[in-house]
Write a protein that holds these residues in place. Structure first.
Motif, PDB file in Angstrom:
ATOM      1  N   GLU A   1       0.830  -1.204   0.000  1.00 27.06           N
ATOM      2  CA  GLU A   1       0.000   0.000   0.000  1.00 27.06           C
ATOM      3  C   GLU A   1       0.867   1.257   0.000  1.00 27.06           C
ATOM      4  O   GLU A   1       0.568   2.236  -0.684  1.00 27.06           O
ATOM      5  N   PHE A   2       1.942   1.210   0.787  1.00 25.53           N
ATOM      6  CA  PHE A   2       2.854   2.356   0.844  1.00 25.53           C
ATOM      7  C   PHE A   2       3.457   2.626  -0.530  1.00 25.53           C
ATOM      8  O   PHE A   2       3.448   3.768  -1.008  1.00 25.53           O
ATOM      9  N   ARG A   3       3.978   1.598  -1.182  1.00 23.68           N
ATOM     10  CA  ARG A   3       4.613   1.789  -2.489  1.00 23.68           C
ATOM     11  C   ARG A   3       3.614   2.314  -3.509  1.00 23.68           C
ATOM     12  O   ARG A   3       3.959   3.130  -4.372  1.00 23.68           O
ATOM     13  N   ASN A   4       2.364   1.876  -3.417  1.00 25.94           N
ATOM     14  CA  ASN A   4       1.335   2.342  -4.361  1.00 25.94           C
ATOM     15  C   ASN A   4       1.044   3.833  -4.213  1.00 25.94           C
ATOM     16  O   ASN A   4       0.541   4.466  -5.146  1.00 25.94           O
ATOM     17  N   GLU A   5       1.337   4.384  -3.047  1.00 25.51           N
ATOM     18  CA  GLU A   5       1.072   5.805  -2.799  1.00 25.51           C
ATOM     19  C   GLU A   5       2.235   6.703  -3.199  1.00 25.51           C
ATOM     20  O   GLU A   5       2.117   7.930  -3.155  1.00 25.51           O
ATOM     21  N   LEU A   6       3.358   6.125  -3.560  1.00 23.70           N
ATOM     22  CA  LEU A   6       4.538   6.925  -3.892  1.00 23.70           C
ATOM     23  C   LEU A   6       4.380   7.626  -5.235  1.00 23.70           C
ATOM     24  O   LEU A   6       3.892   7.032  -6.200  1.00 23.70           O
ATOM     25  N   ARG A   7       4.780   8.868  -5.286  1.00 24.35           N
ATOM     26  CA  ARG A   7       4.811   9.654  -6.519  1.00 24.35           C
ATOM     27  C   ARG A   7       6.201  10.264  -6.663  1.00 24.35           C
ATOM     28  O   ARG A   7       6.932  10.408  -5.683  1.00 24.35           O
TER      29      ARG A   7
END
Length: 384
Positions: free
Chosen positions: A28-34
């Motif tokens: 979930e954390f990686r999916n939120e990275l921009r």
């Protein structure tokens, strides 16, 4: 009030954290990275402009308790899984005496502990970036380590004694090869070595003093100061909201004279809290050192900014520092306290700065029980 441990024990608690930008699930954390909004920090540490930079902020010390190492291990895991480029940001603008290993290495000796000091204890109210450490002090510390290793391992088999000495030799070589003039640089040389050699964590790093000197955080600080009244109001609202939810916010409400700024006295080196003073439309940062010196810096008329303070090269941000990494990073790895007061910071970013908070990652091993008697990273490295 509930702690981070309490929140992580329930689905509702974990959901509460995730809804506010703190994740326990790596996916979930990686999916939120921009990609960072600004590439300045990426370029400073040699990463591509589009790399998802995830920062680990940590006071730079000569040693660490293994519990602290969980953040660095999590960084290595994220890098191995892809989509994240971890970077260590060594904070070298804090009162050195406030950290157990800020000025010394602490070694067990029989039933006692002995300190190997890199700088005189009397300088502890100063910041590592300004506390001088010369080659002689480094050599004295390495000599003390060598004597300790010899004594500590004297009853071990010959191969283990030789291995311990070889480990110390590698540490000494790395420290001597570093460009050291300050306590911050000495601590960073030791810390980077322990991360790489003992934990297998090899990621880029830089220091807060370097970031400040290059002006990397100045735009964010000026924006923050420009709406400080709103910051204080929302910060206090967010603290009250956590308390109302029976959650320990880890920070206290801010007063009317709050400034997110500290200043290091050039006379005796002490780190000072600066307070906000107003005269009609003029803003000032004021503070008094324990040595008796008083300071007052003009921060602008009407809209506040760093103003006169910026040219001193002796200022630094307070606990609001994570906010000022928001536009130069993609995410961050949090600790036990920052996971909770980061919720307050995220509220300020969202409601005052009208920006998207970057996601925080709570390492899976962060809350594992670890006794204060557990050997430090340095002791583990030298004796394992």
């Amino acid at each position: 009030m509930r702690s981070l441990t309490d929140l992580l024990e329930t689905d509702a608690g974990r959901d509460f954290l995730a809804e506010r930008g703190m994740y326990v699930d790596a996916g979930e954390f990686r999916n939120e990275l921009r990609a960072p909004e600004r590439e300045d920090l990426n370029r400073l540490v040699g990463l591509p402009d589009t790399a998802r930079l995830v920062h680990i902020g940590q006071q730079v010390c000569a040693d660490y308790h293994p519990a602290t190492a969980t953040k660095f291990a999590a960084a290595q895991d994220l890098a191995a899984q892809g989509q994240a480029s971890p970077v260590v940001l060594w904070h070298d603008a804090y009162a050195a005496e406030s950290e157990r290993y800020g000025m010394r290495m602490v070694l067990p000796s029989g039933s006692k502990l002995v300190g190997v000091w890199l700088a005189p204890k009397r300088l502890g109210s100063g910041e590592p970036r300004f506390i001088p450490v010369g080659a002689e002090a480094v050599e004295q510390s390495l000599d003390a380590l060598r004597k300790w290793v010899t004594h500590r391992m004297q009853e071990q088999p010959k191969d283990r004694r030789q291995d311990a000495q070889a480990r110390l030799d590698r540490l000494a070589e790395a420290v001597r090869a570093a460009d050291i003039a300050t306590l911050g640089q000495a601590n960073a040389a030791i810390a980077n070595f322990l991360l790489r050699e003992h934990l297998g964590v090899d990621v880029p790093s830089t220091s807060l003093s370097t970031m400040l000197a290059t002006g990397l955080l100045t735009p964010s600080l000026n924006s923050y100061l420009g709406c400080l009244d709103e910051v204080v109001a929302v910060f206090n609202e967010a603290v009250a909201e956590l308390v109302a939810n029976d959650i320990d916010p880890q920070v206290a409400p801010l007063g009317d004279d709050y400034l997110p700024l500290r200043y290091c006295c050039p006379r005796d080196g002490a780190r000072l809290v600066l307070r906000h003073e107003r005269e009609r439309d003029d803003h000032f940062a004021a503070g008094t050192c324990r040595c008796g010196a008083t300071y007052r810096f003009h921060l602008g008329t009407g809209t506040m900014s760093l103003g006169e303070l910026d040219t001193t090269d002796r200022w630094s941000p307070d606990v609001s520092l994570p906010i000022h990494h928001r536009d130069v990073a993609s995410g961050w790895i949090v600790g036990r306290s920052t996971a909770l007061y980061g919720l307050v910071m995220n509220a300020v970013i969202d409601r005052v700065l009208a920006a998207r908070p970057i996601p925080g990652f709570i390492p899976p091993d962060l809350l594992e029980d670890s006794s204060p008697e557990t050997p430090s990273l340095l002791v583990e490295y030298l004796t394992s």
